[in-house]
Design a protein around this motif. Structure first.
Motif, PDB file in Angstrom:
ATOM      1  N   ILE A  32      32.508  26.798  50.670  1.00 25.66           N
ATOM      2  CA  ILE A  32      32.678  27.992  51.509  1.00 25.66           C
ATOM      3  C   ILE A  32      31.485  28.138  52.469  1.00 25.66           C
ATOM      4  O   ILE A  32      31.295  29.177  53.090  1.00 25.66           O
ATOM      5  CB  ILE A  32      32.844  29.280  50.667  1.00 25.66           C
ATOM      6  CG1 ILE A  32      31.686  29.462  49.670  1.00 25.66           C
ATOM      7  CG2 ILE A  32      34.174  29.278  49.943  1.00 25.66           C
ATOM      8  CD1 ILE A  32      31.681  30.829  48.981  1.00 25.66           C
ATOM      9  N   ALA A 104      38.281  26.534  53.799  1.00 24.97           N
ATOM     10  CA  ALA A 104      37.123  26.744  52.922  1.00 24.97           C
ATOM     11  C   ALA A 104      37.613  27.344  51.614  1.00 24.97           C
ATOM     12  O   ALA A 104      38.572  28.121  51.599  1.00 24.97           O
ATOM     13  CB  ALA A 104      36.142  27.706  53.589  1.00 24.97           C
ATOM     14  N   GLY A 105      36.973  26.971  50.546  1.00 23.34           N
ATOM     15  CA  GLY A 105      37.297  27.585  49.254  1.00 23.34           C
ATOM     16  C   GLY A 105      38.554  27.009  48.626  1.00 23.34           C
ATOM     17  O   GLY A 105      38.937  25.860  48.870  1.00 23.34           O
ATOM     18  N   LEU A 106      39.201  27.840  47.839  1.00 20.90           N
ATOM     19  CA  LEU A 106      40.384  27.388  47.104  1.00 20.90           C
ATOM     20  C   LEU A 106      41.647  27.603  47.919  1.00 20.90           C
ATOM     21  O   LEU A 106      41.887  28.712  48.410  1.00 20.90           O
ATOM     22  CB  LEU A 106      40.516  28.182  45.796  1.00 20.90           C
ATOM     23  CG  LEU A 106      39.459  27.906  44.732  1.00 20.90           C
ATOM     24  CD1 LEU A 106      39.698  28.788  43.515  1.00 20.90           C
ATOM     25  CD2 LEU A 106      39.455  26.436  44.313  1.00 20.90           C
ATOM     26  N   ILE A 109      44.374  30.936  47.803  1.00 21.06           N
ATOM     27  CA  ILE A 109      43.730  32.243  47.643  1.00 21.06           C
ATOM     28  C   ILE A 109      43.467  32.775  49.054  1.00 21.06           C
ATOM     29  O   ILE A 109      42.565  32.277  49.754  1.00 21.06           O
ATOM     30  CB  ILE A 109      42.400  32.140  46.848  1.00 21.06           C
ATOM     31  CG1 ILE A 109      42.616  31.553  45.456  1.00 21.06           C
ATOM     32  CG2 ILE A 109      41.723  33.518  46.747  1.00 21.06           C
ATOM     33  CD1 ILE A 109      43.463  32.410  44.530  1.00 21.06           C
ATOM     34  N   ASP A 111      44.927  32.056  51.514  1.00 22.94           N
ATOM     35  CA  ASP A 111      45.059  30.869  52.347  1.00 22.94           C
ATOM     36  C   ASP A 111      46.400  30.247  52.008  1.00 22.94           C
ATOM     37  O   ASP A 111      46.921  30.480  50.918  1.00 22.94           O
ATOM     38  CB  ASP A 111      43.947  29.856  51.999  1.00 22.94           C
ATOM     39  CG  ASP A 111      42.757  29.996  52.933  1.00 22.94           C
ATOM     40  OD1 ASP A 111      42.942  30.507  54.047  1.00 22.94           O
ATOM     41  OD2 ASP A 111      41.656  29.590  52.538  1.00 22.94           O
ATOM     42  N   PRO A 133      34.494  26.015  44.942  1.00 23.79           N
ATOM     43  CA  PRO A 133      33.994  27.346  45.297  1.00 23.79           C
ATOM     44  C   PRO A 133      35.105  28.293  45.733  1.00 23.79           C
ATOM     45  O   PRO A 133      36.117  27.859  46.267  1.00 23.79           O
ATOM     46  CB  PRO A 133      33.066  27.068  46.481  1.00 23.79           C
ATOM     47  CG  PRO A 133      32.785  25.617  46.443  1.00 23.79           C
ATOM     48  CD  PRO A 133      33.947  24.956  45.793  1.00 23.79           C
ATOM     49  N   ASN A 134      34.854  29.563  45.492  1.00 24.88           N
ATOM     50  CA  ASN A 134      35.775  30.621  45.916  1.00 24.88           C
ATOM     51  C   ASN A 134      34.911  31.822  46.255  1.00 24.88           C
ATOM     52  O   ASN A 134      34.032  32.192  45.474  1.00 24.88           O
ATOM     53  CB  ASN A 134      36.756  30.919  44.771  1.00 24.88           C
ATOM     54  CG  ASN A 134      37.433  32.263  44.923  1.00 24.88           C
ATOM     55  OD1 ASN A 134      37.101  33.217  44.239  1.00 24.88           O
ATOM     56  ND2 ASN A 134      38.360  32.333  45.838  1.00 24.88           N
ATOM     57  N   ALA A 135      35.142  32.410  47.430  1.00 24.36           N
ATOM     58  CA  ALA A 135      34.260  33.481  47.898  1.00 24.36           C
ATOM     59  C   ALA A 135      34.291  34.686  46.958  1.00 24.36           C
ATOM     60  O   ALA A 135      33.236  35.263  46.639  1.00 24.36           O
ATOM     61  CB  ALA A 135      34.656  33.891  49.316  1.00 24.36           C
ATOM     62  N   PHE A 155      42.779  40.721  51.457  1.00 19.86           N
ATOM     63  CA  PHE A 155      42.777  41.444  52.730  1.00 19.86           C
ATOM     64  C   PHE A 155      43.666  42.682  52.640  1.00 19.86           C
ATOM     65  O   PHE A 155      44.774  42.618  52.107  1.00 19.86           O
ATOM     66  CB  PHE A 155      43.307  40.555  53.858  1.00 19.86           C
ATOM     67  CG  PHE A 155      42.369  39.450  54.250  1.00 19.86           C
ATOM     68  CD1 PHE A 155      41.282  39.708  55.070  1.00 19.86           C
ATOM     69  CD2 PHE A 155      42.566  38.156  53.790  1.00 19.86           C
ATOM     70  CE1 PHE A 155      40.405  38.696  55.438  1.00 19.86           C
ATOM     71  CE2 PHE A 155      41.704  37.132  54.151  1.00 19.86           C
ATOM     72  CZ  PHE A 155      40.617  37.402  54.978  1.00 19.86           C
ATOM     73  N   ALA A 205      28.780  41.213  50.148  1.00 15.70           N
ATOM     74  CA  ALA A 205      28.256  39.856  49.980  1.00 15.70           C
ATOM     75  C   ALA A 205      28.566  39.103  51.260  1.00 15.70           C
ATOM     76  O   ALA A 205      29.724  38.916  51.616  1.00 15.70           O
ATOM     77  CB  ALA A 205      28.935  39.185  48.795  1.00 15.70           C
ATOM     78  N   GLU A 207      27.951  35.892  54.063  1.00 14.69           N
ATOM     79  CA  GLU A 207      27.548  34.497  54.320  1.00 14.69           C
ATOM     80  C   GLU A 207      27.180  33.732  53.043  1.00 14.69           C
ATOM     81  O   GLU A 207      26.151  33.047  52.986  1.00 14.69           O
ATOM     82  CB  GLU A 207      26.373  34.476  55.309  1.00 14.69           C
ATOM     83  CG  GLU A 207      26.727  34.952  56.705  1.00 14.69           C
ATOM     84  CD  GLU A 207      27.562  33.921  57.457  1.00 14.69           C
ATOM     85  OE1 GLU A 207      28.782  33.955  57.295  1.00 14.69           O
ATOM     86  OE2 GLU A 207      26.975  33.109  58.168  1.00 14.69           O
ATOM     87  N   GLU A 235      30.593  36.194  57.525  1.00 14.83           N
ATOM     88  CA  GLU A 235      31.749  36.475  56.663  1.00 14.83           C
ATOM     89  C   GLU A 235      31.354  37.395  55.512  1.00 14.83           C
ATOM     90  O   GLU A 235      30.262  37.254  54.955  1.00 14.83           O
ATOM     91  CB  GLU A 235      32.285  35.167  56.095  1.00 14.83           C
ATOM     92  CG  GLU A 235      32.761  34.231  57.180  1.00 14.83           C
ATOM     93  CD  GLU A 235      33.632  33.138  56.612  1.00 14.83           C
ATOM     94  OE1 GLU A 235      34.855  33.304  56.602  1.00 14.83           O
ATOM     95  OE2 GLU A 235      33.071  32.119  56.173  1.00 14.83           O
ATOM     96  N   CYS A 237      32.487  39.585  51.820  1.00  9.76           N
ATOM     97  CA  CYS A 237      33.333  40.070  50.732  1.00  9.76           C
ATOM     98  C   CYS A 237      32.841  41.488  50.434  1.00  9.76           C
ATOM     99  O   CYS A 237      31.627  41.741  50.426  1.00  9.76           O
ATOM    100  CB  CYS A 237      33.148  39.256  49.461  1.00  9.76           C
ATOM    101  SG  CYS A 237      33.832  37.617  49.560  1.00  9.76           S
TER     102      CYS A 237
HETATM  103  N1  SAM Z   1      40.431  30.503  50.187  1.00  7.10           N
HETATM  104  C1  SAM Z   1      39.152  31.114  50.403  1.00  7.10           C
HETATM  105  C2  SAM Z   1      38.447  31.296  49.054  1.00  7.10           C
HETATM  106  O1  SAM Z   1      38.862  30.682  48.072  1.00  7.10           O
HETATM  107  O2  SAM Z   1      37.446  31.988  48.998  1.00  7.10           O
HETATM  108  C3  SAM Z   1      39.282  32.426  51.150  1.00  7.10           C
HETATM  109  C4  SAM Z   1      39.857  32.290  52.519  1.00  7.10           C
HETATM  110  S1  SAM Z   1      40.089  33.791  53.386  1.00  7.10           S
HETATM  111  C5  SAM Z   1      41.106  33.239  54.725  1.00  7.10           C
HETATM  112  C6  SAM Z   1      38.578  34.012  54.222  1.00  7.10           C
HETATM  113  C7  SAM Z   1      37.821  35.250  53.753  1.00  7.10           C
HETATM  114  O3  SAM Z   1      37.083  34.921  52.582  1.00  7.10           O
HETATM  115  C8  SAM Z   1      36.781  35.725  54.755  1.00  7.10           C
HETATM  116  O4  SAM Z   1      37.349  36.624  55.696  1.00  7.10           O
HETATM  117  C9  SAM Z   1      35.770  36.428  53.853  1.00  7.10           C
HETATM  118  O5  SAM Z   1      36.209  37.719  53.525  1.00  7.10           O
HETATM  119  C10 SAM Z   1      35.820  35.536  52.606  1.00  7.10           C
HETATM  120  N2  SAM Z   1      34.802  34.470  52.701  1.00  7.10           N
HETATM  121  C11 SAM Z   1      35.018  33.154  52.902  1.00  7.10           C
HETATM  122  N3  SAM Z   1      33.853  32.490  52.932  1.00  7.10           N
HETATM  123  C12 SAM Z   1      32.881  33.398  52.743  1.00  7.10           C
HETATM  124  C13 SAM Z   1      31.464  33.341  52.659  1.00  7.10           C
HETATM  125  N4  SAM Z   1      30.808  32.183  52.803  1.00  7.10           N
HETATM  126  N5  SAM Z   1      30.776  34.487  52.442  1.00  7.10           N
HETATM  127  C14 SAM Z   1      31.419  35.667  52.307  1.00  7.10           C
HETATM  128  N6  SAM Z   1      32.749  35.791  52.358  1.00  7.10           N
HETATM  129  C15 SAM Z   1      33.474  34.675  52.579  1.00  7.10           C
END
Ligand code: SAM
Length: 306
Positions: A32, A104-106, A109, A111, A133-135, A155, A205, A207, A235, A237
């Protein structure tokens, strides 16, 4: 939907000889922010897969280049997920392996990913998660808020009235709640939360895993002041503590809709501007813990369709 009489279908992801002739759909977690969070296993699976399905192929190409992964990329995103999903299922049925990643991430989720995973499961295709990783969870563990019970909300609806209606539903929720939010909406969302719930512990939280990672730990009001002063950057949370415990000896407070009939319950949601009949049904069904269709039938008794 499987019937309750049918035996549960068991998938043994790794038992030799137990997998079908179909290919496997891997759901692969990716960083992420910090590329060092890429797992060794994720790199191996991406190298071995016949196809890598990516939300944004240009973004994923950078990741592949960094880890020297030659993969064949196909695009799978919110706007082509039906057509692209079918083509992925065909590949899997033909015995090819597909690794699905999001930006990014999972995957799945907040996504794309959940639909193609469900379609694969429906067809008897093995679906194997490659954790990463997952935010939401990354934010939660360092938030300082209770982690024994938490709810991922993701969201909120974009429209203000719908977001307010959604927040009203969570007002007595006892567990820590985790929200995703776009940077330009963080201030408005914190204001709405403050209006809906009053002041409560809150953690922003920002970046996560990146150079400017930051945790603002305070209350909704103080976190709001902080983003108003610094400006929303990067970004976020948003984590908010659950409603205060009403006390172990007290009777739990009745839900606001407890005395309403199903029709009155739905109507109460509809009275909130901007909430459609369909959305009101969904909200009331969630409150009552019953399927939307059941509630619909109870109200309309086979009458007009949604
Ligand atoms: N699938 C991703 C996950 O597993 O975390 C989430 C994708 S979602 C489209 C993107 C949102 O996740 C962002 O708008 C933000 O709220 C959060 N996010 C993703 N990366 C982040 C980070 N590095 N720091 C804080 N929030 C983050």
């Amino acid at each position: 939907m499987p019937s309750s009489e049918q035996d549960a279908r068991v998938q043994r992801s790794f038992k030799d000889g137990d997998l079908t002739a179909y290919g496997t759909l891997y759901l692969v977690g990716t960083p992420i922010g910090n590329l060092d969070d890429m797992s060794v296993r994720a790199v191996r699976i991406l190298k071995e897969a016949n196809w890598i399905a990516a939300e944004d192929t240009r973004q994923t190409r950078k990741l592949l280049t960094h880890f020297d992964i030659p993969g064949r990329l196909v695009s799978y995103h919110e706007h082509n997920k039906e057509k692209s999903g079918e083509s992925l299922i065909e590949k899997l049925l033909a015995g090819e392996t597909v690794a699905l990643v999001s930006d990014a991430g999972l995957p799945a989720i907040s996504d794309p990913g959940a639909d193609v995973a469900a379609a694969a499961i429906e067809r008897g295709i093995p679906v194997v998660p490659i954790p990463g990783p997952n935010a939401a969870l990354t934010a939660l563990i360092a938030s300082g808020l209770p982690t024994d019970r938490f709810t991922f909300v993701g969201f909120l609806p974009r429209e203000k009235k719908k977001a307010a209606a959604e927040l009203a539903r969570w007002s007595r929720h006892p567990a820590t709640m985790i929200f995703y939010e776009a940077p330009h909406r963080v201030v408005a969302t914190l204001r709405l939360m403050l209006e809906a719930w009053g002041d409560r512990r809150c953690v922003l939280a920002r970046e996560l895993t990146k150079r400017y990672e930051e945790f603002a730990r305070g209350t909704l009001a103080s976190c709001l002041r902080h983003v108003e002063e610094t400006g929303p950057l990067g970004e976020y949370c948003v984590l908010v503590e659950g409603a205060a415990d009403s006390g172990a000896d007290e009777e739990p407070a009745a839900a606001w809709w407890a005395d309403l009939s199903p029709a009155e319950h739905v109507a109460a949601y509809e009275e909130r501007d901007g909430v459609t009949h369909k959305e009101a049904l969904k909200l009331a069904a969630t409150d009552r813990g019953v399927p939307k269709r059941e509630l619909y039938n109870a109200i309309h008794q086979g009458g007009r369709d949604e």
